[in-house]
Design an enzyme around this catalytic site. Structure first.
Site, mmCIF file in Angstrom:
data_model
loop_
_atom_site.group_PDB
_atom_site.id
_atom_site.type_symbol
_atom_site.label_atom_id
_atom_site.label_comp_id
_atom_site.label_asym_id
_atom_site.label_seq_id
_atom_site.Cartn_x
_atom_site.Cartn_y
_atom_site.Cartn_z
ATOM 1 N N ILE A 593 29.273 43.333 25.515
ATOM 2 C CA ILE A 593 28.283 42.696 26.328
ATOM 3 C C ILE A 593 28.941 42.979 28.111
ATOM 4 O O ILE A 593 28.165 42.554 29.008
ATOM 5 C CB ILE A 593 27.646 41.684 26.353
ATOM 6 C CG1 ILE A 593 28.463 40.517 26.068
ATOM 7 C CG2 ILE A 593 26.747 41.968 25.029
ATOM 8 C CD1 ILE A 593 27.744 39.124 25.937
ATOM 9 N N GLY A 594 30.212 42.793 28.210
ATOM 10 C CA GLY A 594 30.936 42.762 29.548
ATOM 11 C C GLY A 594 32.351 42.808 29.377
ATOM 12 O O GLY A 594 33.023 43.031 28.449
ATOM 13 N N GLY A 596 35.740 40.644 31.048
ATOM 14 C CA GLY A 596 36.375 39.281 31.709
ATOM 15 C C GLY A 596 37.484 39.170 32.387
ATOM 16 O O GLY A 596 38.026 40.549 32.629
ATOM 17 N N GLU A 597 38.055 38.257 32.873
ATOM 18 C CA GLU A 597 39.493 38.367 33.340
ATOM 19 C C GLU A 597 40.426 38.781 32.565
ATOM 20 O O GLU A 597 41.317 39.361 32.945
ATOM 21 C CB GLU A 597 39.638 37.037 33.922
ATOM 22 C CG GLU A 597 40.917 36.510 34.516
ATOM 23 C CD GLU A 597 40.872 36.866 36.171
ATOM 24 O OE1 GLU A 597 39.657 37.071 36.521
ATOM 25 O OE2 GLU A 597 41.713 37.094 36.658
ATOM 26 N N PHE A 598 40.316 38.381 31.312
ATOM 27 C CA PHE A 598 41.360 38.877 30.311
ATOM 28 C C PHE A 598 41.131 39.906 29.277
ATOM 29 O O PHE A 598 41.952 40.773 28.734
ATOM 30 C CB PHE A 598 41.703 37.576 29.571
ATOM 31 C CG PHE A 598 42.019 36.472 30.169
ATOM 32 C CD1 PHE A 598 41.178 35.513 30.846
ATOM 33 C CD2 PHE A 598 43.388 36.178 30.691
ATOM 34 C CE1 PHE A 598 41.643 34.235 31.348
ATOM 35 C CE2 PHE A 598 43.792 34.967 31.409
ATOM 36 C CZ PHE A 598 42.940 34.207 31.680
ATOM 37 N N GLU A 600 37.660 42.199 27.121
ATOM 38 C CA GLU A 600 36.062 42.388 26.752
ATOM 39 C C GLU A 600 35.391 41.091 26.311
ATOM 40 O O GLU A 600 36.117 40.069 25.939
ATOM 41 C CB GLU A 600 35.875 43.388 25.899
ATOM 42 C CG GLU A 600 36.442 44.848 26.329
ATOM 43 C CD GLU A 600 36.471 45.753 24.950
ATOM 44 O OE1 GLU A 600 36.452 45.535 23.780
ATOM 45 O OE2 GLU A 600 36.216 47.074 25.481
ATOM 46 N N VAL A 601 33.958 40.890 26.741
ATOM 47 C CA VAL A 601 33.366 39.720 26.158
ATOM 48 C C VAL A 601 32.333 40.613 25.399
ATOM 49 O O VAL A 601 31.468 41.638 25.919
ATOM 50 C CB VAL A 601 32.628 39.334 27.364
ATOM 51 C CG1 VAL A 601 31.937 38.015 27.044
ATOM 52 C CG2 VAL A 601 33.761 38.753 28.342
ATOM 53 N N ASP A 712 35.144 25.978 41.432
ATOM 54 C CA ASP A 712 34.698 27.643 41.417
ATOM 55 C C ASP A 712 33.153 27.165 41.066
ATOM 56 O O ASP A 712 32.710 28.139 40.346
ATOM 57 C CB ASP A 712 35.333 28.498 40.907
ATOM 58 C CG ASP A 712 34.930 29.879 41.388
ATOM 59 O OD1 ASP A 712 35.228 30.588 40.560
ATOM 60 O OD2 ASP A 712 34.394 29.757 42.613
#
Length: 902
Positions: A593-594, A596-598, A600-601, A712
């Site tokens: 679904i997306g 991320g920083e590290f 896939e999500v 953040d």
């Protein structure tokens, strides 16, 4: 060349004409056509009977039509985006009998860039490339044979352009139509004056969303108060987001329209720069020139150096009134009353001048320095002074002067009142000191100096003496300033004082002096009179203070304290302490679904023994990771694993023994809050929005109570589930300020950028991240929520945002924002971090608002998009467009509160 509001027009004009009415011909336009059997130039009249030329085509009964029409070369004139207004009519295909199915009711618009008028009948080639297609144009209304031609108007734009000019081309693929007029124009922001700064005419950018910076210059007789001066021109030809400011010079005031600075008229002045008006000259001053920044004082009136130029001119005070004195031997007490005329000032002080007069007719001279005045001689604020150390039987003259702040400006001496006084007989002053000339076992030989002020003939001296420590004293007299005191005990300390006597009596004793007699000379004399030697000894025990330093984290009932997992040497130890290890057989990945920083999500399912199957979000660590990346990836799980709150994202567990390494969290159906709000703009009630904000604040209160600083907090890092419950997410990335970047942002150790516009000023300047800086960020999140995900500070650069915040500008209330919510935002943005509310207070305030919904109905009147300064507003970009009347109202509102900062 023509003009229209907020646009410049370059017209390639086909004047209006009436379809299918034959009129006599005018001068031909002679545009290029291909093939010759396609477009046809026709002449006629418009409704006002002006001759016009137009192009028409109607080859609908012939298949495979491809008719092109190209304009003459049109110079670009430096603009980047072009707008084309087309007026045309199209025949309804259904009204044409017996035609094949290839009849069209549309045509295509193209353009071709060139550095010169080089096009010919065969070049460029008559096809889509090298021409660039703008759009397929369709009419809103077509017409039948029995009806008059219905005129359609369409506007299309294209860009960016880079060459000297361009051609327009029209492609017909089988329509029966007429091209009536073509108007080519570009949009611009017209020359404007904002807050006494002139901004030149500026063409819009290459894209409809582009912002073009226009530099400004102060109008005549104005000066910069902040710089740089610039204004943004948006794609619609509207000015927005002013930066920098000018103001009128001293001696000049704003004109009626606040677009120029005009000189003060004679008899008025303005002494400092600013938007204030000129003022009439203060009392006792005048000026006959224009543009005066000060009104000179009239004769006999003055201003003190500390007076501002707008102060009235004043004069020196009159003399003090009713001076009266009290004589006490050689001391005098003087008192007086205020002057009858203070000179128009309230800073009166008094000076007392002492003069000694030797005789009635001799001149008086200044008193000696030994004359003492209490509290002082000069600068008296109280109307009383005591004079001491005067000579007896002497005439003195005292001048009591009244002075004020302009007395030093007057060429004359201060005005004063005089009082003449003769002192009475007085006792002599104290003996200065006593000296020991010789000491024996039973006597002391003494000498001393006469008193400085004998105040008459000294008759004799009295010597008082007593053994030190004894109360009983003895006295002897002497005719001269020496004496021998006899009959004393040997080796004994004595205290001695001396005073003088005149006919007025004894003066004061001298200060006490200690003298000792010597030891007796008889060797058989007992030494019992000698002072005993006192030897003291003390013993004390050594007090040992043992400091026990215990480093521990104490947990009181119901309270947890956050532990930084990066303090662990082994990241596996931290993640296993705070996160649950899940077996790979319990996890099923369904779809990505997306990213991320590290890695896939994914969305997937988690089925653990004894628990219902749940939909979860799964973060993966991409292949080829470094040990540092694995440590940071697991560090985020170690942080989340310590939190347990309904408004903080919940960690289900980790998979560290599988490949890839996985972090599993609860699944939030509606994703990130900012994008969710943008997709649902205007669909929620204010109460629902406040409920979302309350959830975020509750999550942040929980984190703050655990001593965790998020760093953040932004709407993009808030996740929303199907029940509109908001949860704080995105933990564990260490960040530092990238000083080398031209666009300052906080940068994660893995390269992720954190925008300046969410960060508190002290965190930007000094890296002071605290719960107070999180409160600042929460105020920005509030603004994002109420504005349905609008970008804070719009398209302003990070540097402009930092400059605006430093100058105390704050985001305005979004459209339809309740006043109480915007006030809470402003409280979060207080510059002094210790004055910002705590998250517990924010939660309490939001709970009160939810219980009292009526308070949410009071909406602020400030337009969205106007930068707000503490105490005023600024006009600028609006999220919702304003008509001209609203803009005028906004300008009037601004002129009454705070001038535009440009």
């Amino acid at each position: 060349m023509g003009t229209s509001p907020a646009s410049c027009v370059y017209s390639v004009s086909l004047p209006a004409w009436i379809l299918w009415v034959h009129k006599w011909a005018t001068t031909e336009l002679a545009w290029t056509t291909f093939p010759e059997s396609g477009w046809e130039e026709v002449s006629g009249y418009d409704d006002s009977m002006s001759p016009i030329r137009t192009y028409q085509v109607c080859n609908v009964r012939e298949p495979n039509q491809n008719n092109w029409l190209r304009t003459d070369f049109i110079p670009r004139r430096g603009v980047l985006r072009i707008y084309v207004e087309l007026k045309f009519s199209v025949r309804d295909c259904a009204s044409i009998p017996n035609i094949p199915g290839s009849c069209k009711e549309t045509f295509n618009l193209f353009y071709y860039e060139s550095d010169g008028d080089t096009a010919t009948g065969s070049s460029p080639a008559w096809r889509e490339s090298p021409y660039v297609k703008v759009d397929t144009v369709a009419p809103d209304e077509s017409f039948s044979l029995l009806e008059a031609g219905r005129i359609n108007t369409k506007v299309r734009s294209f860009g960016p352009l880079s060459k000297t000019g361009f051609y327009l081309a029209f492609q017909d693929l089988g329509a029966c139509m007429s091209l009536i007029s073509v108007r080519v124009f570009f949009k611009k922001c017209s020359t404007t004056i904002a807050n006494f700064a002139v901004f030149p005419e500026t063409a819009t950018g290459a894209e409809a969303t582009s912002l073009v910076i226009a530099p400004g210059a102060c109008v005549p007789n104005a000066q910069e108060v902040s710089f740089p001066l610039k204004l943004y021109c948006n794609g619609d030809g509207e000015w927005m987001v002013p930066v920098g400011s000018c103001t009128c010079n001293p001696g000049f005031e704003p004109a009626t329209t606040d677009t120029q600075c005009q000189a003060c008229t004679p008899g008025s002045f303005k002494y400092k720069p600013g938007e204030g008006s000129c003022y009439p000259c203060p009392p006792n001053s005048r000026t006959s020139t224009r543009g005066a920044n000060v009104c000179p004082c009239q004769s006999g009136f003055y201003r003190a150096d500390s007076d501002s130029p707008d102060s009235a001119c004043t004069s020196i005070p009159s003399a003090p009134q009713n001076v009266f004195s009290t004589v006490n031997e050689t001391s005098i007490s003087l008192e007086w009353e205020d002057p009858l005329d203070p000179g128009g000032r309230d800073d009166i002080i008094y000076n007392v001048v002492c003069k000694k007069c030797l005789s009635e007719r001799s001149m008086c001279t200044r008193c000696d320095e030994n004359v003492d005045m209490t509290p002082r001689r000069l600068g008296l604020t109280q109307k009383k002074v005591v004079v001491r150390n005067l000579q007896a039987h002497t005439r003195y003259s005292f001048e009591v002067q009244a002075v004020n702040g302009v007395s030093g400006k007057s060429p004359g001496v201060p005005r004063y009142a005089t009082v003449n006084i003769t002192t009475n007989q007085a006792a002599p002053s104290a003996i200065p000191t006593v000296h020991l000339m010789k000491s024996t076992s039973d006597s002391l030989s003494l000498s001393w100096l006469p008193p400085e002020r004998p105040n008459g003939v000294i008759l004799d001296y009295e010597i008082k003496y007593y053994e030190r420590g004894q109360a009983l004293s003895h006295t002897v007299t002497a005719q001269h300033s020496t004496a021998r005191v006899e009959g004393l005990r040997s080796a004994t300390p004595y205290v001695v004082q001396v005073r003088a006597r005149t006919v007025a009596g004894y003066g004061r004793y001298s200060i006490p002096m200690d003298f000792s007699t010597s030891v007796h000379s008889d060797p058989q004399k007992s030494v019992q009179d000698q002072l005993p030697l006192i030897v003291g000894s003390a013993s004390a025990g050594l007090v040992v203070i043992v400091a026990l330093v215990v480093i521990a984290i104490l947990f009181s009932p119901g309270v947890k304290v956050y532990i930084d997992p990066f303090t662990y040497e082994d990241p596996n130890e931290a993640v296993h302490e705070f996160a649950k290890e899940i077996d790979i057989s319990c996890v099923k990945i369904e779809e990505v679904i997306g990213a991320g920083e590290f890695g896939e999500v994914c969305r997937g399912r988690l089925k653990q023994p004894g628990r219902r199957e749940a939909v979860v979000a799964i973060k993966t660590l991409k292949a080829g990771y470094t040990e540092r990346q694995r440590r940071d990836f697991l560090g985020e799980a170690s942080i989340m694993g310590q939190f347990d709150h309904p408004n903080v994202i919940r960690l289900e567990g980790v998979l560290t023994r599988s490949c890839p390494v996985l972090i599993i969290t609860e699944f939030m159906e509606n994703g990130a809050l900012d994008s969710f709000l943008r997709l649902n703009d205007g669909r929620f009630t204010v109460t629902q929005l406040v409920g979302m904000l309350r959830g975020i604040a509750a999550g942040m209160k929980y984190l703050s109570d655990m001593n965790y600083v998020h760093r953040d907090l932004a709407a993009r890092n808030i996740l929303v589930n199907s029940n509109l419950v908001c949860k704080v997410s995105d933990f564990g990335l260490s960040r530092f300020l990238d000083d080398s970047s031209a666009d300052p942002t906080y940068t994660s150790s893995l390269g992720g950028k954190i925008p300046i516009r969410w960060t508190a000023p002290e965190a930007i300047a000094f890296r002071k991240f605290t719960s107070a800086s999180d409160v600042w960020s929460y105020g920005i999140v509030m603004w994002e929520v109420v504005s349905y995900g609008e970008r804070p500070y719009w398209d302003m650069s990070n540097q402009d945002v930092m400059t605006a915040v430093e100058q105390d500008y704050r985001l305005p209330p979004p459209m339809d924002c309740p006043m109480v919510l915007h006030q809470l935002m402003l409280d979060c943005w207080v510059k002094e971090r210790n004055l910002r509310p705590k998250f517990c207070q924010i939660v309490g305030n939001l709970d009160k608002l939810l219980r009292n919904a009526a308070s949410l109905k009071v909406v602020t009147s400030t337009y969205s998009g106007d930068l707000l300064r503490i105490g005023g507003t600024l006009p600028g970009h609006h999220r919702k467009s304003l008509d001209s009347s609203q803009s005028d109202i906004a300008r009037q509102h601004v002129s009454q509160t705070l001038p535009i900062r440009v």
